[in-house]
Scaffold this motif. Structure first.
Motif, PDB file in Angstrom:
ATOM      1  N   ILE A 183      44.136  38.971  46.599  1.00  0.00           N
ATOM      2  CA  ILE A 183      44.838  38.200  45.454  1.00  0.00           C
ATOM      3  C   ILE A 183      45.102  39.235  44.353  1.00  0.00           C
ATOM      4  N   ILE A 184      44.239  40.114  44.032  1.00  0.00           N
ATOM      5  CA  ILE A 184      44.569  41.091  42.895  1.00  0.00           C
ATOM      6  C   ILE A 184      45.615  41.700  43.257  1.00  0.00           C
ATOM      7  N   ALA A 185      45.945  42.249  44.676  1.00  0.00           N
ATOM      8  CA  ALA A 185      47.125  43.028  44.927  1.00  0.00           C
ATOM      9  C   ALA A 185      48.338  42.231  44.795  1.00  0.00           C
ATOM     10  N   GLN A 186      48.306  41.108  45.132  1.00  0.00           N
ATOM     11  CA  GLN A 186      49.542  40.241  45.091  1.00  0.00           C
ATOM     12  C   GLN A 186      49.781  39.855  43.528  1.00  0.00           C
ATOM     13  N   LEU A 187      48.897  39.683  42.855  1.00  0.00           N
ATOM     14  CA  LEU A 187      49.095  39.487  41.560  1.00  0.00           C
ATOM     15  C   LEU A 187      49.571  40.714  40.756  1.00  0.00           C
ATOM     16  N   ASP A 188      49.224  41.994  41.122  1.00  0.00           N
ATOM     17  CA  ASP A 188      49.616  43.333  40.647  1.00  0.00           C
ATOM     18  C   ASP A 188      51.025  43.324  40.989  1.00  0.00           C
ATOM     19  N   ARG A 189      51.414  42.926  41.939  1.00  0.00           N
ATOM     20  CA  ARG A 189      52.836  43.285  42.368  1.00  0.00           C
ATOM     21  C   ARG A 189      53.930  42.216  41.723  1.00  0.00           C
ATOM     22  N   LEU A 190      53.362  40.951  40.959  1.00  0.00           N
ATOM     23  CA  LEU A 190      54.258  40.494  40.215  1.00  0.00           C
ATOM     24  C   LEU A 190      54.583  40.978  38.977  1.00  0.00           C
ATOM     25  N   VAL A 191      56.088  41.258  38.752  1.00  0.00           N
ATOM     26  CA  VAL A 191      56.648  41.882  37.642  1.00  0.00           C
ATOM     27  C   VAL A 191      56.288  41.974  36.260  1.00  0.00           C
ATOM     28  N   PRO A 192      56.079  40.710  35.698  1.00  0.00           N
ATOM     29  CA  PRO A 192      55.421  40.590  34.320  1.00  0.00           C
ATOM     30  C   PRO A 192      53.951  40.665  34.098  1.00  0.00           C
ATOM     31  N   VAL A 193      53.325  40.848  35.244  1.00  0.00           N
ATOM     32  CA  VAL A 193      51.932  41.273  35.243  1.00  0.00           C
ATOM     33  C   VAL A 193      51.663  42.969  34.910  1.00  0.00           C
ATOM     34  N   HIS A 194      51.090  43.060  33.792  1.00  0.00           N
ATOM     35  CA  HIS A 194      50.751  44.483  33.452  1.00  0.00           C
ATOM     36  C   HIS A 194      49.636  45.066  34.015  1.00  0.00           C
ATOM     37  N   ARG A 195      48.421  44.135  34.025  1.00  0.00           N
ATOM     38  CA  ARG A 195      47.262  44.699  34.556  1.00  0.00           C
ATOM     39  C   ARG A 195      46.338  43.436  35.140  1.00  0.00           C
ATOM     40  N   VAL A 196      45.632  43.682  36.100  1.00  0.00           N
ATOM     41  CA  VAL A 196      44.789  42.769  36.727  1.00  0.00           C
ATOM     42  C   VAL A 196      43.561  43.406  36.641  1.00  0.00           C
ATOM     43  N   VAL A 197      42.298  42.728  36.147  1.00  0.00           N
ATOM     44  CA  VAL A 197      41.034  43.404  36.396  1.00  0.00           C
ATOM     45  C   VAL A 197      39.866  42.194  36.648  1.00  0.00           C
ATOM     46  N   ASP A 198      39.124  42.473  37.697  1.00  0.00           N
ATOM     47  CA  ASP A 198      37.895  41.526  38.089  1.00  0.00           C
ATOM     48  C   ASP A 198      36.673  41.821  37.255  1.00  0.00           C
ATOM     49  N   LEU A 199      36.571  41.072  36.420  1.00  0.00           N
ATOM     50  CA  LEU A 199      35.604  41.266  35.363  1.00  0.00           C
ATOM     51  C   LEU A 199      34.252  41.251  36.182  1.00  0.00           C
ATOM     52  N   THR A 200      34.216  40.601  37.149  1.00  0.00           N
ATOM     53  CA  THR A 200      33.017  40.483  38.066  1.00  0.00           C
ATOM     54  C   THR A 200      32.879  41.744  38.648  1.00  0.00           C
ATOM     55  N   GLU A 201      33.451  42.744  39.129  1.00  0.00           N
ATOM     56  CA  GLU A 201      33.506  43.987  39.809  1.00  0.00           C
ATOM     57  C   GLU A 201      33.309  45.154  38.642  1.00  0.00           C
ATOM     58  N   VAL A 202      33.750  45.076  37.402  1.00  0.00           N
ATOM     59  CA  VAL A 202      33.799  46.087  36.330  1.00  0.00           C
ATOM     60  C   VAL A 202      32.450  46.563  35.808  1.00  0.00           C
ATOM     61  N   GLY A 203      31.619  45.613  35.653  1.00  0.00           N
ATOM     62  CA  GLY A 203      30.326  45.940  35.007  1.00  0.00           C
ATOM     63  C   GLY A 203      30.038  44.712  33.973  1.00  0.00           C
ATOM     64  N   PRO A 204      29.441  44.944  33.189  1.00  0.00           N
ATOM     65  CA  PRO A 204      28.833  43.941  32.250  1.00  0.00           C
ATOM     66  C   PRO A 204      30.098  43.319  31.506  1.00  0.00           C
TER      67      PRO A 204
END
Length: 171
Positions: free
Chosen positions: A69-90
């Motif tokens: 899902i993250i990889a496919q969202l990242d490929r969409l042209v108007p998407v600047h950044r995708v962050v999985d808050l669950t994985e980044v930490g608090p």
């Protein structure tokens, strides 16, 4: 309990996107086309010049599917950044709900008592009903709604989840 590769987990994804017509439809279409489910979706303009929006998506799936899902969202042209808050930490997440409860007598008193316990605010009242505003985690709102269902829940409106990384880091 050991989490295996195939266990489904809840993930909160935060996207920054160009504020373009159709971007939300493209993102929702990507989920639909691949059979992914969206549990919650919120969108808000986050810049003064209205050029960037933040989209918060809550979804469930095994790690491999979330990575896709993250990889496919990242490929969409108007998407600047995708962050999985669950994985980044608090991170902090909140949802807002309006909860309408009907009742008289003891049910009315119990509704007010529970609202106080859950820190829900009365935003409208009639002789036969209340509308409460409650903010918190999805679980808190689910619990409050479940208790109000036993008293006289009429309807509920929810905003969906929004979330931010704790500390000075930005998404």
């Amino acid at each position: 309990m050991h989490i295996t590769e195939e266990q489904s987990q809840r993930h909160v994804l935060s996207l920054t996107v160009a504020n373009e017509a159709g971007i939300l439809a493209r993102i929702a279409g990507m989920f639909t086309a691949r059979g992914y489910n969206i549990d919650s979706l919120t969108v808000a303009d986050i810049t003064q010049d209205h050029s960037i929006s933040r989209i918060t998506i809550v979804t469930n799936g095994p790690p491999r599917m979330i990575d896709q899902i993250i990889a496919q969202l990242d490929r969409l042209v108007p998407v600047h950044r995708v962050v999985d808050l669950t994985e980044v930490g608090p991170y902090v997440e909140r949802e807002l709900a309006l909860v309408k409860v009907a009742g008289t007598g003891d049910h009315r008193i119990e509704a007010l008592r529970l609202a106080e316990v859950f820190r829900a605010k009365v935003v409208d009242t009639t002789i036969e009903s209340f509308i409460f505003e409650i903010t918190g985690t999805t679980e808190k709102i689910d619990t409050f709604a479940g208790l109000m269902r036993q008293i006289g829940l009429v309807e509920i409106g929810r905003t969906g989840v929004v979330g931010l990384i704790r500390g000075k880091a930005a998404i």
